[in-house]
Every structure is written in structure tokens, then in C-alpha cells.
Design a protein around this motif. Structure first.
Motif, PDB file in Angstrom:
ATOM      1  N   ARG A  76       0.840  -1.033   0.009  1.00 22.27           N
ATOM      2  CA  ARG A  76       0.040  -0.107   0.070  1.00 22.27           C
ATOM      3  C   ARG A  76       0.774   1.114  -0.024  1.00 22.27           C
ATOM      4  O   ARG A  76       0.593   2.252  -0.693  1.00 22.27           O
ATOM      5  CB  ARG A  76      -0.898  -0.073   1.291  1.00 22.27           C
ATOM      6  N   ARG A  77       1.891   1.177   0.543  1.00 21.16           N
ATOM      7  CA  ARG A  77       2.646   2.451   0.922  1.00 21.16           C
ATOM      8  C   ARG A  77       3.878   2.607  -0.291  1.00 21.16           C
ATOM      9  O   ARG A  77       4.321   3.728  -0.303  1.00 21.16           O
ATOM     10  CB  ARG A  77       3.487   2.485   2.156  1.00 21.16           C
ATOM     11  N   SER A  78       4.173   1.601  -1.046  1.00 20.57           N
ATOM     12  CA  SER A  78       5.226   1.428  -2.063  1.00 20.57           C
ATOM     13  C   SER A  78       5.026   2.532  -3.251  1.00 20.57           C
ATOM     14  O   SER A  78       3.625   2.874  -3.468  1.00 20.57           O
ATOM     15  CB  SER A  78       5.387  -0.084  -2.500  1.00 20.57           C
ATOM     16  N   ILE A  79       5.844   3.108  -3.997  1.00 21.43           N
ATOM     17  CA  ILE A  79       5.475   3.899  -5.037  1.00 21.43           C
ATOM     18  C   ILE A  79       6.570   3.293  -6.072  1.00 21.43           C
ATOM     19  O   ILE A  79       7.561   2.852  -5.950  1.00 21.43           O
ATOM     20  CB  ILE A  79       5.950   5.249  -4.777  1.00 21.43           C
ATOM     21  N   LYS A  80       6.006   3.586  -7.634  1.00 22.18           N
ATOM     22  CA  LYS A  80       6.748   2.869  -8.385  1.00 22.18           C
ATOM     23  C   LYS A  80       7.758   3.754  -9.101  1.00 22.18           C
ATOM     24  O   LYS A  80       8.712   3.191  -9.706  1.00 22.18           O
ATOM     25  CB  LYS A  80       5.652   2.189  -9.696  1.00 22.18           C
ATOM     26  N   LYS A  81       7.729   5.003  -9.092  1.00 18.66           N
ATOM     27  CA  LYS A  81       8.424   5.811  -9.699  1.00 18.66           C
ATOM     28  C   LYS A  81       8.975   6.884  -9.035  1.00 18.66           C
ATOM     29  O   LYS A  81       8.253   7.464  -7.834  1.00 18.66           O
ATOM     30  CB  LYS A  81       7.973   6.397 -11.028  1.00 18.66           C
ATOM     31  N   LEU A  82       9.975   7.657  -9.159  1.00 16.69           N
ATOM     32  CA  LEU A  82      10.311   8.829  -8.167  1.00 16.69           C
ATOM     33  C   LEU A  82       9.321   9.922  -8.590  1.00 16.69           C
ATOM     34  O   LEU A  82       9.228  10.369  -9.880  1.00 16.69           O
ATOM     35  CB  LEU A  82      11.810   9.124  -8.721  1.00 16.69           C
ATOM     36  N   PRO A  83       8.845  10.637  -7.849  1.00 12.73           N
ATOM     37  CA  PRO A  83       7.981  11.703  -8.213  1.00 12.73           C
ATOM     38  C   PRO A  83       8.896  13.031  -8.556  1.00 12.73           C
ATOM     39  O   PRO A  83      10.154  12.986  -8.295  1.00 12.73           O
ATOM     40  CB  PRO A  83       7.351  12.105  -6.846  1.00 12.73           C
ATOM     41  N   ASN A  84       8.232  13.918  -9.301  1.00 14.27           N
ATOM     42  CA  ASN A  84       8.936  15.024  -9.679  1.00 14.27           C
ATOM     43  C   ASN A  84       9.376  16.045  -8.653  1.00 14.27           C
ATOM     44  O   ASN A  84       8.908  15.899  -7.445  1.00 14.27           O
ATOM     45  CB  ASN A  84       8.287  15.802 -10.836  1.00 14.27           C
ATOM     46  N   LEU A  85      10.296  17.115  -8.624  1.00 14.31           N
ATOM     47  CA  LEU A  85      10.775  17.936  -7.518  1.00 14.31           C
ATOM     48  C   LEU A  85       9.625  18.725  -6.982  1.00 14.31           C
ATOM     49  O   LEU A  85       9.954  18.968  -5.922  1.00 14.31           O
ATOM     50  CB  LEU A  85      11.802  18.791  -8.385  1.00 14.31           C
ATOM     51  N   LEU A  86       8.716  19.163  -7.680  1.00 18.25           N
ATOM     52  CA  LEU A  86       7.748  19.936  -7.278  1.00 18.25           C
ATOM     53  C   LEU A  86       6.891  19.039  -6.432  1.00 18.25           C
ATOM     54  O   LEU A  86       6.722  19.669  -5.159  1.00 18.25           O
ATOM     55  CB  LEU A  86       6.993  20.638  -8.139  1.00 18.25           C
ATOM     56  N   GLU A  87       6.629  17.891  -6.756  1.00 17.03           N
ATOM     57  CA  GLU A  87       5.649  16.872  -5.606  1.00 17.03           C
ATOM     58  C   GLU A  87       6.812  16.628  -4.501  1.00 17.03           C
ATOM     59  O   GLU A  87       6.238  16.704  -3.293  1.00 17.03           O
ATOM     60  CB  GLU A  87       5.490  15.854  -6.571  1.00 17.03           C
ATOM     61  N   PHE A  88       7.988  16.416  -4.618  1.00 13.70           N
ATOM     62  CA  PHE A  88       8.782  15.956  -3.581  1.00 13.70           C
ATOM     63  C   PHE A  88       8.867  17.217  -2.728  1.00 13.70           C
ATOM     64  O   PHE A  88       8.733  16.882  -1.422  1.00 13.70           O
ATOM     65  CB  PHE A  88      10.085  15.515  -4.381  1.00 13.70           C
ATOM     66  N   PHE A  89       9.176  18.356  -3.178  1.00 12.99           N
ATOM     67  CA  PHE A  89       9.586  19.266  -2.027  1.00 12.99           C
ATOM     68  C   PHE A  89       8.122  19.692  -1.400  1.00 12.99           C
ATOM     69  O   PHE A  89       8.070  20.106  -0.155  1.00 12.99           O
ATOM     70  CB  PHE A  89      10.203  20.526  -2.582  1.00 12.99           C
ATOM     71  N   GLY A  90       7.101  19.681  -1.932  1.00 12.69           N
ATOM     72  CA  GLY A  90       5.531  19.677  -1.504  1.00 12.69           C
ATOM     73  C   GLY A  90       5.577  18.886  -0.445  1.00 12.69           C
ATOM     74  O   GLY A  90       5.385  19.149   0.572  1.00 12.69           O
TER      75      GLY A  90
END
Length: 470
Positions: A151-165
């Protein structure tokens, strides 16, 4: 010191603490604005702007740089390193960065309680390391993951805007609790609310938010009261000459009142997070909306717990869950029983995360033994107070057992919790001396007796008794 800091300090509290409280209160109207923004990118930008602004105003002009640099490096490591060990590198880097921060704090403000960038950095360490594990889990086959990990896993790295948000999510940036990257992305994208009842709309959370804010305001008088019962009084040599019953009562009062400072900060943060909508956590069995996704404490359970497990589950829940998911369970192979080493390592990481004052390590070492004693009590002593497969309580013995357990658990927690607040070892030793070291001797001897001397009751004994009575 600026004129504003001097003015705020005239109210009897440090200016940095007052500024932090102002930021927590300001988060409520901003949280309402956050839930109204029409798209995820605007939400990310508002989080970044306010997170940096809060940090700059309340903790110092360049305090935000630490969160930015450590986050950017962690992101870069996850970009270039293989998924099979990137989470371990990020884990080591984040704890290392935090450790250097703690050492710097000791160097510049030894034994002090001023607020600085290390507070948000501690929360950020939880967020970045869990993010790294979630990304690593996303690269594994589903059959290698638990349902919680999937449930908590993510498949790809989010972009920088999403990450710093995610990094600067302002309702919880200063005081916590931590949040997971999957929850944040589901919230900002609206995925969290896409069910048949909500149809993509954030449900009204005004009343639950105000209720949580009310809890925070309710405990605030106890925060004021804690100033009249400083924990350092317990380390005064004169404390040892007071009557035993008074020492037992005072040690609990002084330490318990200190906890209300944490209750206040966590309630204030949680309330604004609930108002933003991210606190949504599905529905109860009766179909009512739950707003406890990031609830960080249940004070009544903490104050009246009968064993340390209940305290661990209900105190600083975000950090406890992080320790369980990303330390304890990672050291426990699937299908096997948790070991003493896993418990010790988990408390060691917790102490390492808090810093390097000896008092932290005294407290968490004692907590390791308290946890193991609680496990053995449940296996070897509790069966004599319940009966049958459904463990029906034998009254009034079970009630007496629970009351004694609560009193002993809370008092031992206060006794060793004082070391956590003292910071150094000299004060702890002075407190131990005032009790002739009896609590330590009692804890260690109980551990040895339960672990190596007292046998575990036969599992069929309660069932046999139940059959005779029927």
C-alpha cells in the motif's frame, strides 16, 4: 535579539516558542486555503512557500537550508543508486546528517531547550527514509511485500515539485507528525477521496478540526502548570531527604506534566492537517468518516496504560510506526518471532534519532528491558488471570492485576523518563541515589526471573479450567 523577540520574550516564554505557536495557529486559515486550491501543483507550491517561511521566521533566517540540502541530496541518491540498496544509503545519510546537526546543537547550546532547525530535521529524517523504503519496495515483486508495504510503495520517483511539496507540507513541518509520501500524493492528486460517497470531493472537516484544536487549547493550561514543576527539581540533592511517598508522587507529577507540552504541539498540528483534508482515513464500521490518519497521540491511553506496549502504540505514533515499519520489522524475518536484538536495535535507532545526550540512551536502554518484561509478563503471568481460549478475565483478580500494572508501568516510565529530560547522566545518577537504586535493581531482577527462571504456563491450562466450570 530583535525588538520583536524581546517583546515576545516579555510574555514569559522564549520568543522562538511563541513564534512556533503563532505558525501553528496560522496554519488553520492556510490549511483551509490549501483544500480549496484547484490542482496539485498549486498545493505543492503553497506547501513549499509556507514551510520555508515558517522555518525562516520562527527558527532563523537560514534554518530552512538544512532541510533543502538534505532533501535534495537524498533525492539525488535515489535517482542514481540501484533500488536494491538505495534506501540503506539514504537511511544512513539522513541519520548521519541529523547526527551532525545534534552534535552542532550540543556544541552551541549544551543542555539547552531552544528551538532550532534540528526539530524539523528530525521529522524530515522520518519522511525521507520512509520515502526511500517506499520507493525501494515499489521495485520488488508483490509476493515479497506485506500488504502494508504494498500500500505504501511507489513505482517511480516523483518530480521535484511533488517531492518538495511533501518535504515542506506546512501543517506538520515544524512540530510533526510525519506523513508518508503515498498519503501526500494521494491527497494532493485527489485520489484519496475517489470513492462512491465522496466522488473526488474533500469531505467537510471543519468540526473535527476544531475539536482537535479544542483538545490542544484544553491541555495548554497544563503546559503553563509544568513550568511550576520543573523536572530538574528531581535531581536536587534535597529531593532524596523527602518522605518516600512524596518522592513517588512528585516524580510522576513532574514528568507527566512535561508530556503536555508534546500533547499541545501535536494537537495543534493535527488540527490544521485535518482541516486541510489529509487526515481523512476512510470510514468506521458505522459508516462515519475517520479523521485519524495522522493522529500522533492518545493522551488518556498514555497516562493510564497498563504496559509499555500500549504507551509505545499511543505516544508519538508517527515515530513509533516509523520505527516499527522501517527498523523493527526490517530486522525481523517474515514469519519469525521478534528477537531481543530487534527490540534493542529499534530503541538504539530511536535514541540515535533523538541525539547524543546520555539521558536519551539511559531511557531507551531501560525501555528495552521494560518492553521485554512486559512481553514475559503477558506470556507467563497474565494467563493466571484469564481463562479459556477467549481469555475471559477472572475477576476481581484481573482488575487488580491491571491496576497494579498501570501503577508500576506509569511510575517506571516516569522514573526513567526523567533521565530523558535531564539529558546528562549526573542528574540521573542523583535521582537513582535518592531511591537507593531500587527501581533499577527491581527492573533487572524481574527481567532475569521472568526470562530465565519462571516457566511459561501450559497453554491448555486455562482451557481445562474452563471445561470443569462448564
Amino acid at each position: 535579539m530583535s525588538d520583536l523577540d524581546a517583546y515576545l520574550g516579555s510574555f514569559g516564554f522564549p520568543a522562538d516558542q511563541i513564534k512556533t505557536v503563532i505558525c501553528l495557529l496560522a496554519s488553520y486559515p492556510f490549511a483551509y486555503l490549501l483544500r480549496k486550491l484547484p490542482n496539485a501543483n498549486l498545493k505543492h507550491m503553497l506547501n513549499i512557500f509556507l514551510g520555508i517561511a515558517y522555518c525562516t521566521w520562527s527558527l532563523g533566517q537560514w534554518s530552512w537550508v538544512h532541510s533543502f540540502i538534505s532533501s535534495l541530496i537524498s533525492y539525488g541518491l535515489l535517482m542514481v543508486l540501484p533500488r536494491r540498496y538505495s534506501q540503506l544509503v539514504v537511511f544512513a545519510f539522513c541519520l548521519g546528517y541529523l547526527s551532525v546537526s545534534h552534535i552542532y546543537r550540543i556544541w552551541t547550546d549544551y543542555m539547552g531547550w531552544t528551538l532550532d532547525f534540528t526539530g524539523p530535521q528530525m521529522i524530515l529524517t522520518l519522511k525521507l527514509t520512509s520515502f526511500a523504503w517506499n520507493l525501494s519496495d515499489g521495485s520488488k515483486p508483490d509476493n515479497e511485500l506485506s500488504s502494508d508495504q504494498k500500500r505504501r510503495s511507489i513505482k517511480k520517483l516523483p518530480n521535484l515539485l511533488e517531492f518538495f511539496g511533501f518535504v515542506y507540507f506546512f501543517p506538520t513541518f515544524l512540530a510533526g507528525p510525519t506523513i508518508e509520501i503515498t498519503d501526500y500524493l494521494d491527497y494532493t492528486s485527489g485520489k484519496m477521496f475517489k470513492d462512491e460517497k465522496l466522488k473526488g470531493k474533500i469531505p467537510n472537516s471543519f468540526l473535527p478540526s476544531m475539536k482537535t484544536l479544542g483538545y490542544g487549547l484544553f491541555v495548554f493550561p497544563f503546559v503553563i502548570l509544568s513550568g511550576y514543576f520543573p523536572v530538574l527539581d528531581l535531581a536536587d540533592p534535597s529531593f532524596g531527604f523527602e518522605p518516600l511517598y512524596l518522592r513517588i508522587i512528585k516524580i510522576h507529577i513532574h514528568v507527566a506534566l512535561t508530556r503536555f507540552r508534546y500533547y499541545f504541539g501535536w494537537y495543534m498540528s493535527e488540527g490544521s492537517a485535518v482541516l486541510s483534508g489529509i487526515g481523512f482515513n476512510g470510514y468506521t464500521k458505522e459508516g462515519k468518516i475517520r479523521w485519524d490518519r495522522i493522529t500522533n497521540v492518545y493522551p488518556l491511553t498514555v497516562e493510564f496504560a497498563s504496559n509499555i506496549r500500549d504507551i509505545s502504540n499511543c505516544w508519538n505514533i508517527g515515530t513509533s510506526d516509523w520505527l516499527k515499519r522501517y527498523v523493527y520489522l526490517r530486522l525481523t524475518p517474515p514469519g519469525s518471532k521478534p528477537t531481543f536484538f530487534a527490540t534493542l536495535a529499534t530503541y538504539a535507532v530511536s535514541a540515535f534519532w533523538h541525539g547524543f545526550y546520555p539521558g536519551y540512551y539511559i531511557f531507551f536502554a531501560a525501555s528495552t528491558f521494560l518492553t521485554e518484561v512486559a512481553k514475559d509478563m503477558r506470556r507467563k503471568i497474565r494467563p493466571y488471570f484469564v481463562k479459556g481460549a477467549d481469555e475471559k478475565p477472572i475477576q476481581p483478580q484481573k482488575k487488580i492485576y491491571d491496576i497494579l500494572g498501570t501503577c508500576l508501568c506509569e511510575w517506571f516510565l516516569s522514573f526513567f523518563g526523567a533521565s530523558f529530560l535531564f539529558l546528562n547522566s549526573e542528574r540521573s545518577i542523583q535521582l537513582w541515589r535518592s531511591f537507593s537504586y531500587a527501581p533499577i535493581i527491581l527492573l533487572l531482577s524481574t527481567f532475569v526471573l521472568l526470562r530465565f527462571v519462571i516457566p511459561t504456563p501450559r497453554s491448555n491450562k486455562p482451557k481445562v479450567i474452563e471445561k470443569k466450570q462448564n
